[in-house]
Write a protein that holds these residues in place. Structure first.
Motif, PDB file in Angstrom:
ATOM      1  N   THR A 103       0.856  -1.169   0.000  1.00 34.58           N
ATOM      2  CA  THR A 103       0.000   0.000   0.000  1.00 34.58           C
ATOM      3  C   THR A 103       0.900   1.229   0.000  1.00 34.58           C
ATOM      4  O   THR A 103       1.854   1.308   0.765  1.00 34.58           O
ATOM      5  CB  THR A 103      -0.905   0.017   1.253  1.00 34.58           C
ATOM      6  N   LEU A 104       0.607   2.178  -0.889  1.00 33.52           N
ATOM      7  CA  LEU A 104       1.400   3.392  -1.003  1.00 33.52           C
ATOM      8  C   LEU A 104       0.547   4.595  -0.636  1.00 33.52           C
ATOM      9  O   LEU A 104      -0.624   4.670  -0.975  1.00 33.52           O
ATOM     10  CB  LEU A 104       1.915   3.575  -2.433  1.00 33.52           C
ATOM     11  N   SER A 105       1.163   5.535   0.067  1.00 33.17           N
ATOM     12  CA  SER A 105       0.552   6.838   0.275  1.00 33.17           C
ATOM     13  C   SER A 105       1.244   7.802  -0.679  1.00 33.17           C
ATOM     14  O   SER A 105       2.428   8.080  -0.529  1.00 33.17           O
ATOM     15  CB  SER A 105       0.721   7.295   1.731  1.00 33.17           C
ATOM     16  N   ASN A 128     -13.687  12.611   3.486  1.00 31.18           N
ATOM     17  CA  ASN A 128     -13.714  13.337   4.765  1.00 31.18           C
ATOM     18  C   ASN A 128     -12.589  12.817   5.655  1.00 31.18           C
ATOM     19  O   ASN A 128     -11.759  12.019   5.221  1.00 31.18           O
ATOM     20  CB  ASN A 128     -15.082  13.219   5.442  1.00 31.18           C
ATOM     21  N   ASP A 129     -12.521  13.292   6.888  1.00 38.67           N
ATOM     22  CA  ASP A 129     -11.365  12.968   7.742  1.00 38.67           C
ATOM     23  C   ASP A 129     -11.614  11.790   8.669  1.00 38.67           C
ATOM     24  O   ASP A 129     -10.867  11.583   9.630  1.00 38.67           O
ATOM     25  CB  ASP A 129     -10.944  14.207   8.550  1.00 38.67           C
ATOM     26  N   ILE A 169      -3.551  -3.737  10.305  1.00 43.05           N
ATOM     27  CA  ILE A 169      -2.851  -2.476  10.576  1.00 43.05           C
ATOM     28  C   ILE A 169      -3.679  -1.323  10.010  1.00 43.05           C
ATOM     29  O   ILE A 169      -4.075  -1.346   8.841  1.00 43.05           O
ATOM     30  CB  ILE A 169      -1.445  -2.476   9.934  1.00 43.05           C
ATOM     31  N   SER A 170      -3.932  -0.314  10.813  1.00 47.05           N
ATOM     32  CA  SER A 170      -4.691   0.847  10.360  1.00 47.05           C
ATOM     33  C   SER A 170      -3.833   1.722   9.459  1.00 47.05           C
ATOM     34  O   SER A 170      -2.642   1.915   9.704  1.00 47.05           O
ATOM     35  CB  SER A 170      -5.182   1.666  11.556  1.00 47.05           C
ATOM     36  N   VAL A 171      -4.442   2.238   8.391  1.00 46.96           N
ATOM     37  CA  VAL A 171      -3.769   3.128   7.448  1.00 46.96           C
ATOM     38  C   VAL A 171      -4.487   4.468   7.471  1.00 46.96           C
ATOM     39  O   VAL A 171      -5.682   4.550   7.193  1.00 46.96           O
ATOM     40  CB  VAL A 171      -3.789   2.555   6.019  1.00 46.96           C
ATOM     41  N   SER A 172      -3.766   5.513   7.823  1.00 50.74           N
ATOM     42  CA  SER A 172      -4.348   6.851   7.866  1.00 50.74           C
ATOM     43  C   SER A 172      -3.981   7.615   6.604  1.00 50.74           C
ATOM     44  O   SER A 172      -2.819   7.632   6.196  1.00 50.74           O
ATOM     45  CB  SER A 172      -3.850   7.623   9.102  1.00 50.74           C
ATOM     46  N   ALA A 173      -4.975   8.240   6.007  1.00 52.80           N
ATOM     47  CA  ALA A 173      -4.746   8.988   4.765  1.00 52.80           C
ATOM     48  C   ALA A 173      -4.231  10.381   5.070  1.00 52.80           C
ATOM     49  O   ALA A 173      -4.758  11.077   5.945  1.00 52.80           O
ATOM     50  CB  ALA A 173      -6.043   9.082   3.971  1.00 52.80           C
ATOM     51  N   PHE A 208      -3.178  10.195  -2.182  1.00 56.86           N
ATOM     52  CA  PHE A 208      -3.841   8.994  -2.666  1.00 56.86           C
ATOM     53  C   PHE A 208      -3.269   7.776  -1.943  1.00 56.86           C
ATOM     54  O   PHE A 208      -2.056   7.683  -1.742  1.00 56.86           O
ATOM     55  CB  PHE A 208      -3.623   8.805  -4.170  1.00 56.86           C
ATOM     56  N   ILE A 209      -4.138   6.859  -1.584  1.00 53.13           N
ATOM     57  CA  ILE A 209      -3.699   5.560  -1.080  1.00 53.13           C
ATOM     58  C   ILE A 209      -3.818   4.572  -2.231  1.00 53.13           C
ATOM     59  O   ILE A 209      -4.899   4.403  -2.807  1.00 53.13           O
ATOM     60  CB  ILE A 209      -4.536   5.098   0.131  1.00 53.13           C
ATOM     61  N   VAL A 210      -2.710   3.957  -2.604  1.00 54.56           N
ATOM     62  CA  VAL A 210      -2.674   3.030  -3.736  1.00 54.56           C
ATOM     63  C   VAL A 210      -2.513   1.614  -3.208  1.00 54.56           C
ATOM     64  O   VAL A 210      -1.544   1.303  -2.518  1.00 54.56           O
ATOM     65  CB  VAL A 210      -1.510   3.365  -4.692  1.00 54.56           C
ATOM     66  N   ASN A 211      -3.487   0.764  -3.518  1.00 52.84           N
ATOM     67  CA  ASN A 211      -3.421  -0.647  -3.165  1.00 52.84           C
ATOM     68  C   ASN A 211      -3.176  -1.474  -4.423  1.00 52.84           C
ATOM     69  O   ASN A 211      -3.963  -1.388  -5.385  1.00 52.84           O
ATOM     70  CB  ASN A 211      -4.736  -1.118  -2.518  1.00 52.84           C
TER      71      ASN A 211
END
Length: 287
Positions: free
Chosen positions: A14-16, A176-177, A190-194, A199-202
């Motif tokens: 996963t990429l931010s 939204n947040d 594992i939680s992923v925060s934006a 962009f979050i890339v899966n």
């Protein structure tokens, strides 16, 4: 990605993604459109209800196979955006008035982001970029707008069941947040925060198979907030419809194939014929 240097933070596959070059005014406009759409009365949203024709386009829910199954705690609105010839405009909302135009502009911007990502992936795998350009010609793309209502007993529901994406990769924009995305890594969630407007890339199942497992698709799920809705937009970037899904010869080491072969159409048919359940579809392709 269209301008500036690209930075990313990695968590498994996963990429931010920041500095992607998509105009901030477009992103903010699309966010406002999405919130306004989901805040409309149900009867207005149902004007765009799904046809149950297997394409998922329209307003409703995905992967509903029986009246007895436990549904994910979410509503969604899905449209095919590319190739342009596949667009069905009856599912594209006319209100808010700028929604259609912003979807169209955002779709075009993401084709540039996707092209850059495929170039990086091809280079890393040692595959000629034109090979990936051919596999993903015409930039097949669909957009899913997600609304996860709050639930006082959030531990008893799931926003979206654990799954990996049956695509090349998906690009998620947090509207939204309210967070809630989790990825599965080494058996743990594992939680992923934006990050704001990142962009979050899966990576998806198609990339895993094409790379012979060098890249892995990421299993993920969405948890529900007890007080606030979570709203997201996910763009799925897949291969052309006639693809025979199998590892690329360039990435097969010592003749060892880790996955079998299946047409992309059969792969998608298998996906839509069952409820989301981890990486169960791609597991059947493993040798």
């Amino acid at each position: 990605m269209a301008t500036g240097e690209v930075h990313s933070q990695c968590a498994g596959y996963t990429l931010s993604l920041v500095n992607h070059g998509v105009p901030e005014e477009l992103i903010e406009g699309l966010k406002a459109n999405t919130v306004e759409f989901f805040n409309k009365p149900l009867e207005e949203k149902m004007v765009y209800k799904q046809d149950n024709d297997g394409t998922l386009q329209g307003y409703g829910q995905a992967f509903v196979l029986s009246e007895e199954q436990k549904l994910d705690w979410s509503d969604m609105f899905y449209v095919m955006t590319r190739p342009v010839a596949l667009r069905n405009m009856k599912f594209w909302p006319t209100s808010p008035s700028t929604f259609r135009d912003n979807i169209d502009r955002y779709s075009l911007e993401l084709t540039e982001v996707a092209s850059c990502l495929w170039l990086y992936i091809a280079t890393n795998l040692g595959v000629a970029p034109e090979v990936f350009a051919q596999l993903f010609k015409d930039h097949p793309q669909g957009m899913r707008f997600n609304y996860y209502p709050p639930c006082p007993e959030a531990d008893k529901v799931i926003g979206i069941s654990p799954h990996s994406d049956a695509t090349g990769f998906s690009i998620l924009l947090q509207i939204n947040d309210v967070q809630g995305l989790q990825i599965r890594k080494d058996g743990e969630w594992i939680s992923v925060s934006a990050l704001p407007n990142a962009f979050i890339v899966n990576l998806g199942d198609i990339t895993e198979v094409l790379s012979n497992g060098i890249y892995k698709s990421i299993e993920h799920r969405v948890l529900i907030n007890t007080e606030h809705p979570r709203i997201t937009l996910v763009a799925f970037h897949g291969p052309h419809n006639s693809l025979i899904l199998q590892p690329l010869p360039e990435v097969v080491r010592d003749g060892k194939l880790n996955y079998g072969s299946m047409s992309y159409q059969e792969f998608m048919k298998a996906l839509f014929n069952k409820k989301l359940e981890g990486k169960s579809i791609i597991e059947k392709l493993k040798l």
